[in-house]
Design a protein around this motif. Structure first.
Motif, PDB file in Angstrom:
ATOM      1  N   THR A   1       0.915  -1.341   0.033  1.00  0.00           N
ATOM      2  CA  THR A   1      -0.006   0.106   0.120  1.00  0.00           C
ATOM      3  C   THR A   1       0.811   1.413   0.136  1.00  0.00           C
ATOM      4  O   THR A   1       1.750   1.520   1.038  1.00  0.00           O
ATOM      5  N   GLY A   2       0.702   1.827  -0.916  1.00  0.00           N
ATOM      6  CA  GLY A   2       1.302   3.400  -0.953  1.00  0.00           C
ATOM      7  C   GLY A   2       0.029   4.239  -0.924  1.00  0.00           C
ATOM      8  O   GLY A   2      -1.061   4.228  -1.324  1.00  0.00           O
ATOM      9  N   VAL A   3       0.287   5.401   0.154  1.00  0.00           N
ATOM     10  CA  VAL A   3      -0.564   6.415  -0.089  1.00  0.00           C
ATOM     11  C   VAL A   3      -0.649   7.662  -0.740  1.00  0.00           C
ATOM     12  O   VAL A   3       0.693   8.269  -0.676  1.00  0.00           O
ATOM     13  N   ALA A   4      -1.518   7.843  -1.504  1.00  0.00           N
ATOM     14  CA  ALA A   4      -1.552   9.229  -2.287  1.00  0.00           C
ATOM     15  C   ALA A   4      -1.797  10.207  -1.265  1.00  0.00           C
ATOM     16  O   ALA A   4      -3.062  10.627  -1.010  1.00  0.00           O
ATOM     17  N   LEU A   5      -0.839  10.823  -0.508  1.00  0.00           N
ATOM     18  CA  LEU A   5      -0.985  11.774   0.474  1.00  0.00           C
ATOM     19  C   LEU A   5      -1.690  13.260   0.100  1.00  0.00           C
ATOM     20  O   LEU A   5      -1.586  13.620  -0.922  1.00  0.00           O
TER      21      LEU A   5
ATOM     22  N   LEU B   1      -7.999   6.134   0.059  1.00  0.00           N
ATOM     23  CA  LEU B   1      -8.717   5.937   1.231  1.00  0.00           C
ATOM     24  C   LEU B   1      -7.720   5.520   2.352  1.00  0.00           C
ATOM     25  O   LEU B   1      -7.951   5.700   3.442  1.00  0.00           O
ATOM     26  N   ALA B   2      -6.322   5.116   1.898  1.00  0.00           N
ATOM     27  CA  ALA B   2      -5.551   4.753   2.803  1.00  0.00           C
ATOM     28  C   ALA B   2      -4.873   5.989   3.652  1.00  0.00           C
ATOM     29  O   ALA B   2      -4.241   5.880   4.858  1.00  0.00           O
TER      30      ALA B   2
ATOM     31  N   MET C   1     -18.250   8.253  -2.024  1.00  0.00           N
ATOM     32  CA  MET C   1     -18.435   9.683  -1.560  1.00  0.00           C
ATOM     33  C   MET C   1     -17.042  10.253  -1.394  1.00  0.00           C
ATOM     34  O   MET C   1     -17.067  11.573  -1.532  1.00  0.00           O
ATOM     35  N   MET C   2     -15.961   9.641  -1.336  1.00  0.00           N
ATOM     36  CA  MET C   2     -14.683  10.012  -1.528  1.00  0.00           C
ATOM     37  C   MET C   2     -14.515  11.176  -2.956  1.00  0.00           C
ATOM     38  O   MET C   2     -13.643  12.037  -2.715  1.00  0.00           O
TER      39      MET C   2
END
Length: 289
Positions: free
Chosen positions: A9-13, A210-211, A246-247
């Motif tokens: 999992t990479g987070v798209a900050l 979402l992460a 909803m995001m």
């Protein structure tokens, strides 16, 4: 190998902002700690979810330097660096401090809708010039054009192109890439809810929105997928089905910033032309939680 570091999992900050829309470094520090404590594998800075189109070059450099210093090598960092002007990207590569960056994530050219040969040549020039590996980013819903499976496979033979973030939503295209790609070429989901289906035929993880808000649960789900424990992983992904749409209902990262406000991580502020989540959206998000 860099490919081993970019699985999971990479987070798209998101980029937190203060009430007057300056970059909120206290909020960014809290977000970094929140995601790292959640156990994610790597972080993506200055991507679409980071509102890269409305941050200045100076802000981008400051954000990157801040993240590098705070993360201090604990996880790999991927930096978003793309656009629809090839020469401008090449100049930006030269002026950006990419020391300590594992890879660059480069979105396909948007708005000018180039043909496949134009997309191919665009990425070849970027990969030739970039001092770190390049990950393609295909998101037709934003760019107005698609990187075809055939073009992806052509680019996958370039020594400095190591993967693709696929957010086309076209599983047949993703399967074509999985079938024909070199063994060490990374197929990364760019759509949170399609992560498990893509992992079933060869994706190595996700770069996730979402992460930001659910780092532990989402990264646990992806790790189960990597272990081919799809029944267990599905129980976790199903929890996100109702909230995921909803995001993006009022634009990304409007929805996820509303969640981060709820969790006390950072403010929900976004820069125009985006606007903060409406009261109605917040109410439905919070009830879904």
């Amino acid at each position: 190998m860099i490919q081993d570091k970019l699985k999971g999992t990479g987070v798209a900050l998101v980029t937190p902002f203060t009430s007057n829309l300056a970059v909120d470094y206290d909020g960014l520090r809290q977000l970094l700690d929140f995601t790292l404590e959640g156990g994610v594998e790597y972080l993506v800075v200055n991507g679409t979810t980071g509102e890269s189109v409305t941050t200045t070059a100076a802000e981008k450099a400051e954000i990157l330097a801040f993240v590098k210093k705070h993360v201090n090598g604990r996880v790999p960092l991927v930096y978003g660096l793309g656009g629809n002007n090839t020469q401008h990207i090449l100049a930006t590569i030269q002026s950006t401090d990419l020391e300590g960056i594992a890879a660059v994530l480069s979105v396909s050219p948007y708005y000018n809708k180039p043909p496949q040969q134009g997309i191919y040549q665009h990425y070849v020039q970027i990969a030739d010039a970039c001092p770190v590996p390049v990950i393609l980013y295909n998101v037709p819903g934003r760019t107005g054009s698609n990187i075809s499976g055939e073009t992806t496979i052509r680019l996958a033979t370039h020594h400095n192109i190591v993967g693709i973030k696929e957010a086309s939503g076209n599983l047949e295209q993703c399967m074509y890439i999985a079938k024909h790609k070199p063994a060490d070429f990374l197929l990364i989901s760019g759509d949170d809810l399609l992560t498990l289906p893509m992992m079933a035929f060869g994706a190595v993880g996700v770069i996730s929105v979402l992460a930001n808000a659910f780092p532990e649960k989402f990264s646990n789900m992806v790790r189960l997928g990597l272990e081919s424990k799809f029944a267990e992983a599905s129980k976790l992904i199903f929890d996100f089905v109702d909230i995921n749409s909803m995001m993006y209902e009022e634009g990304n990262p409007v929805g996820v910033k509303a969640l981060l406000e709820r969790f006390g991580v950072c403010s929900p502020a976004v820069r125009l032309p985006l606007v903060e989540a409406s009261a109605g959206l917040k109410d439905r998000l919070y009830r879904q939680l």
